[in-house]
Design a protein around this motif. Structure first.
Motif, mmCIF file in Angstrom:
data_model
loop_
_atom_site.group_PDB
_atom_site.id
_atom_site.type_symbol
_atom_site.label_atom_id
_atom_site.label_comp_id
_atom_site.label_asym_id
_atom_site.label_seq_id
_atom_site.Cartn_x
_atom_site.Cartn_y
_atom_site.Cartn_z
ATOM 1 N N TRP A 13 0.806 -1.218 0.000
ATOM 2 C CA TRP A 13 0.000 0.000 0.000
ATOM 3 C C TRP A 13 0.843 1.273 0.000
ATOM 4 O O TRP A 13 0.316 2.355 -0.243
ATOM 5 N N PRO A 30 -6.930 0.419 -7.656
ATOM 6 C CA PRO A 30 -6.817 -0.989 -8.064
ATOM 7 C C PRO A 30 -6.326 -1.144 -9.497
ATOM 8 O O PRO A 30 -5.507 -2.019 -9.781
ATOM 9 N N MET A 34 -3.013 -3.442 -9.626
ATOM 10 C CA MET A 34 -3.176 -4.864 -9.944
ATOM 11 C C MET A 34 -2.099 -5.409 -10.885
ATOM 12 O O MET A 34 -1.564 -6.498 -10.650
ATOM 13 N N LYS A 171 -6.745 -7.670 -2.395
ATOM 14 C CA LYS A 171 -7.965 -7.539 -3.197
ATOM 15 C C LYS A 171 -9.131 -7.054 -2.350
ATOM 16 O O LYS A 171 -10.005 -6.342 -2.829
ATOM 17 N N TRP A 174 -8.847 -3.405 -2.210
ATOM 18 C CA TRP A 174 -9.273 -2.851 -3.492
ATOM 19 C C TRP A 174 -10.789 -2.833 -3.573
ATOM 20 O O TRP A 174 -11.394 -1.886 -4.076
ATOM 21 N N SER A 178 -13.139 0.402 -4.435
ATOM 22 C CA SER A 178 -13.580 0.436 -5.827
ATOM 23 C C SER A 178 -15.092 0.430 -5.904
ATOM 24 O O SER A 178 -15.765 -0.244 -5.150
#
Length: 691
Positions: A13, A30, A34, A171, A174, A178
């Motif tokens: 992060w 993200p 990713m 994830k 994220w 998101s």
């Protein structure tokens, strides 16, 4: 698991600091992170496998070494394998970084480049877009600094399972930021452990091959996590995993990881519309956490035209999770076992006869449901709602046939010291042990109850009620003898009106012409138009209950008495209460014939006041007992005359009803004592204040 793996969560992060400083909005993080996380996953695995191979055969002959590595089928990168250089080595020289980084990306094998999105054009299909994102970061002048931070994260000491755990934590974050993750619920490790512990109760460690399937596998954490734990608990059983995913980036992550796992097959596509993937495979085990609360309107045509017969019924268009579950049951072999995560709506949404109820009925009819387990709230990363594990078994043991256990595990958790998104609770090993024991014991205890499956069925018995007046009377219809010689009741009493008066707001309209053949040609093109535009709307607007409507015939006058809820018949000044009923005034257009001109006809009928209703009644699989149950219920609760209409069998599961514990009421003595105490307190206070 090496606990130090999660220390890299904060390091990953840190890369977002550069994005934030470059003015990139948080919801886009993200997309920018990713590709590099996937790159890190690939490189760490390549380096680890290269070290393993080097220990086995050495690197003296580099060509043999490269050939052997490529035969492993894990992917390839010439920088990493032949030159023994990593991303970290490339980042040592910022002056040559741009050229070296591009060469490094191009040194991957074709499939890895395809998944990472190396040198893909703007119109080309891509799952990740590392070249495009790198170009954007270079434009922002932060590409080197960003990649350098990523390169300093060393994942090579960790195995696949550990990296999967880190991947899911990232994830999850994220997903929290998101706006494009509606319905995606990432499965936490404690739930994965519980799911696996339930699974292993059904399989012996006998060396037989096991196939594991997840049709909504996401990045693979549930699928791979279950496989790793099964291998730990059943070390003699070889496994193969099969997954399918529709989200581009999550598919890429799962596909990349699959190459570093033996007998793992990940396919891209929408499970609901693309049955061709694994079409000839049927599985021992299925696990899934399908998206819920997400509509399937975009795939409605494909679903309705599906030729596999896997969809026995269709759920509401607004929530497709039961489509995935039907697919899962279709793909289980005859001895298959599945655990599927759902929200609460699949337990009870939809009335009897609805898609959801019929799907539940299909599951219960086939006796596939072995258990349903309620999870605590705040167990998943990005939702705080109750979730449920549906446990399916296509080969239930004899003592569990036609039985289902409900397990209320909502209180079996420990609070997290620090929340992870919306996840504030977790199930520790002792909590999970209690649940698994309840499942294996399969008997009632403080938080679980066993039921015959029929307990969840119910009759939705529709009836046609006849409304009655204050004296319990309803208008009686005349009878006639039909062609079979049977005496049957007419549907209405037909009146021949001479006049109809309709009074509303002290204005009275009188109708006397009941067969109209002429019309004002200046206002209407035809008699048909006159009927459609004027007569029909006017007649339809007459309400015998809301208006004072009187129907005159040669012999009698009829009207509805609102206070008594009855129809009055008056003959020569003498009034008779006929009973509750309806005054139906109709209009009809009759087309011209060879002998008659076109006309508009107004008629009046008296009918019973019927009302369709339904009752929810317990169900019995014995047809005679079931009908007797319905009859007894009606005799006890329905006082008005009625006729049976249709009966639909529904299925629902109500955890609240099963596990409801009423609040213990205080005794009258305790309440009175408290009132006296408060009165004394108030009196003392008044004395102190001199009131």
């Amino acid at each position: 698991m090496n606990i130090n793996i999660l220390q890299y969560e904060s390091d990953i992060w840190k890369t977002a600091d550069f994005l934030r400083g470059a003015g990139i909005k948080e919801s886009d993080f993200p997309k920018y992170m990713m590709p590099y996380f996937a790159l890190l996953m690939v490189e760490s695995r390549l380096i680890r496998e290269a070290k393993r191979l080097e220990e086995e055969i050495g690197r003296d002959n580099i060509e043999d070494f490269v050939e052997m590595f490529q035969l492993e089928g894990l992917g390839y990168n010439d920088y990493v394998i032949r030159k023994n250089k990593s991303l970290k080595d490339i980042c040592k020289n910022d002056k040559t970084f741009d050229v070296d980084f591009q060469s490094y990306l191009e040194s991957f094998d074709p499939e890895t480049k395809y998944l990472l999105g190396v040198n893909k054009g703007t119109e080309e299909e891509k799952f990740l877009d590392i070249s495009g994102i790198s170009g954007l970061l270079k434009k922002k002048r932060i590409l080197f600094e960003t990649v350098k931070v990523w390169s300093e994260i060393d994942l090579t000491p960790f195995d696949n399972s550990e990296i999967t755990t880190l991947e899911e934590h990232i994830k999850r974050k994220w997903a929290d930021i998101s706006a494009e993750t509606a319905g995606e619920q990432y499965t936490p490790d404690d739930i994965i452990s519980l799911i696996t512990e339930l699974i292993v109760t059904k399989f012996e460690d006998n060396g037989k091959f096991l196939t594991i399937y997840d049709p909504t596998c996401g990045g693979g954490n549930l699928l791979f996590g279950v496989e790793d734990k099964i291998k730990s608990d059943l070390p003699s059983r070889p496994t193969a995993t099969y997954g399918q995913e529709w989200n581009d980036t999550l598919f890429a992550l799962a596909k990349i990881e699959s190459r570093f796992r033996k007998d793992t097959y990940i396919e891209y596509g929408n499970t609901i519309t693309e049955i061709g993937k694994f079409y000839d495979k049927f599985f021992n085990i299925a696990v899934a956490n399908p998206p819920y609360g997400v509509d399937w309107k975009g795939y409605e045509k494909d679903v309705k035209n599906d030729s596999t017969e896997r969809f026995i019924a269709l759920p509401s268009i607004s929530d497709g999770q039961f489509l995935f579950t039907q697919h899962i049951l279709y793909k289980l072999n005859e001895d298959g076992f599945a655990v599927v995560v759902h929200n609460g709506s699949t337990l009870f949404s939809g009335d009897a006869g609805s898609g959801e109820s019929n799907i539940r009925k299909h599951f219960f009819d086939n006796d596939w449901v072995e258990a349903i387990i309620q999870m605590p709230t705040d167990e998943f990363f990005n939702t705080g709602i109750y979730t449920y594990l549906w446990v399916f078994n296509k080969n239930k043991p004899a003592d569990r046939k036609d039985k289902v256990i409900l397990i209320n595990a909502s209180d079996l958790y420990e609070p997290l010291k620090k929340s992870k998104g919306k996840k504030r609770k977790q199930m520790n090993p002792d909590n999970r042990k209690e649940i698994v024991k309840a499942f294996t014991d399969f008997k009632d205890n403080a938080f679980s109850k066993v039921f015959d499956k029929w307990h969840f069925y119910y009759n939705k018995q529709s009836i046609m009620l006849t409304n009655v007046d204050e004296n319990g009377k309803y208008i009686e219809m005349p009878t006639k003898v039909n062609r079979a010689g049977e005496t049957v009741e007419e549907k209405s009493i037909k009146l021949v009106p001479t006049k109809i008066e309709v009074t509303s707001d002290n204005n009275t309209t009188t109708y006397t012409d009941f067969e109209i053949t002429s019309f004002d040609k200046s206002k209407h093109k035809s008699l048909q138009d006159y009927f459609n535009d004027d007569i029909k709307p006017t007649i339809n607007a007459i309400d015998y209950k809301e208006q004072d409507v009187k129907v005159f015939t040669k012999k009698a006058t009829y009207w509805y008495d609102q206070d008594k809820e009855t129809i009055i018949e008056e003959i020569k000044g003498e009034q008779t209460e006929l009973g509750c009923g309806k005054i139906v005034i109709k209009s009809a257009f009759k087309k011209a014939t060879k002998t008659k001109d076109a006309s508009i006809v107004i008629t009046v009928e008296l009918t019973k006041d019927l009302q369709k209703d339904y009752e929810i009644i317990p169900y019995s699989p014995d047809e005679a007992i079931n009908q007797q149950t319905i009859d007894d219920f009606m005799a006890k609760y329905i006082t008005r005359p009625f006729e049976y209409v249709d009966n639909v069998i529904g299925v629902e599961v109500n955890f609240n009803k099963v596990f409801y514990v009423p609040e213990k009421l205080r005794t009258v003595t305790d309440i009175q004592a408290e009132i006296e105490f408060l009165e004394n307190e108030l009196a003392n206070l008044e004395n102190e204040l001199g009131l």
